[in-house]
Design an enzyme around this catalytic site. Structure first.
Site, short mmCIF file in Angstrom:
data_model
loop_
_atom_site.label_atom_id
_atom_site.label_comp_id
_atom_site.label_asym_id
_atom_site.label_seq_id
_atom_site.Cartn_x
_atom_site.Cartn_y
_atom_site.Cartn_z
N PRO A 2 0.91 -1.17 0.01
CA PRO A 2 -0.14 -0.25 -0.14
C PRO A 2 0.97 1.43 0.04
CG PRO A 2 -0.70 -1.49 1.81
CD PRO A 2 0.85 -2.07 1.21
N LYS A 34 -2.39 -5.88 5.92
CA LYS A 34 -0.96 -6.00 5.28
C LYS A 34 0.32 -5.61 6.30
CE LYS A 34 -3.14 -5.62 1.08
NZ LYS A 34 -2.74 -6.41 -0.08
#
Length: 115
Positions: A2, A34
């Site tokens: 990200p 994540k």
């Protein structure tokens, strides 16, 4: 992987920018499930910006991710990131747009290749 990029017209010279970076990184990692080791946060500040015809504090962000961007997650991320910038930079949530972009791994380069 990200990547959150934020641009704001607020000069952050009197703000501890690393606190914003740390808080945003943790929030994005947690809400997208994540590893934080893959999260990148970038902030450009003090740039000319107008929203609704006003130059009051405002920001624009874009979060790019391979997966994890769902309507429910996007709401949570928007709330979390807006809260961080409200607390740390006095940018009201109603003056902060965030664009969410879900990409395929083949559309994101890393380490001389793609994901």
């Amino acid at each position: 992987m990200p990547v959150l990029t934020v641009q704001t017209n607020v000069p952050l010279d009197g703000v501890v920018v690393s606190d914003i970076l740390k808080d945003a990184s943790k929030a994005v990692a947690r809400l997208l499930s994540k590893p934080e080791s893959y999260v990148m946060i970038s902030i450009r500040h003090g740039i000319p910006m107008s929203m609704g015809g006003s130059e009051e504090p405002a920001a624009h962000g874009e979060l790019i991710s391979i997966g994890g961007l769902t309507p429910a997650n996007n709401k949570k991320i928007s709330a979390a990131i807006s809260e961080i910038f409200q607390q740390k930079a006095n940018i009201q949530p109603g003056r902060f747009y965030i664009k969410f972009t879900d990409v395929k791994g083949s559309d994101m380069g890393f380490n001389g290749s793609t994901f």
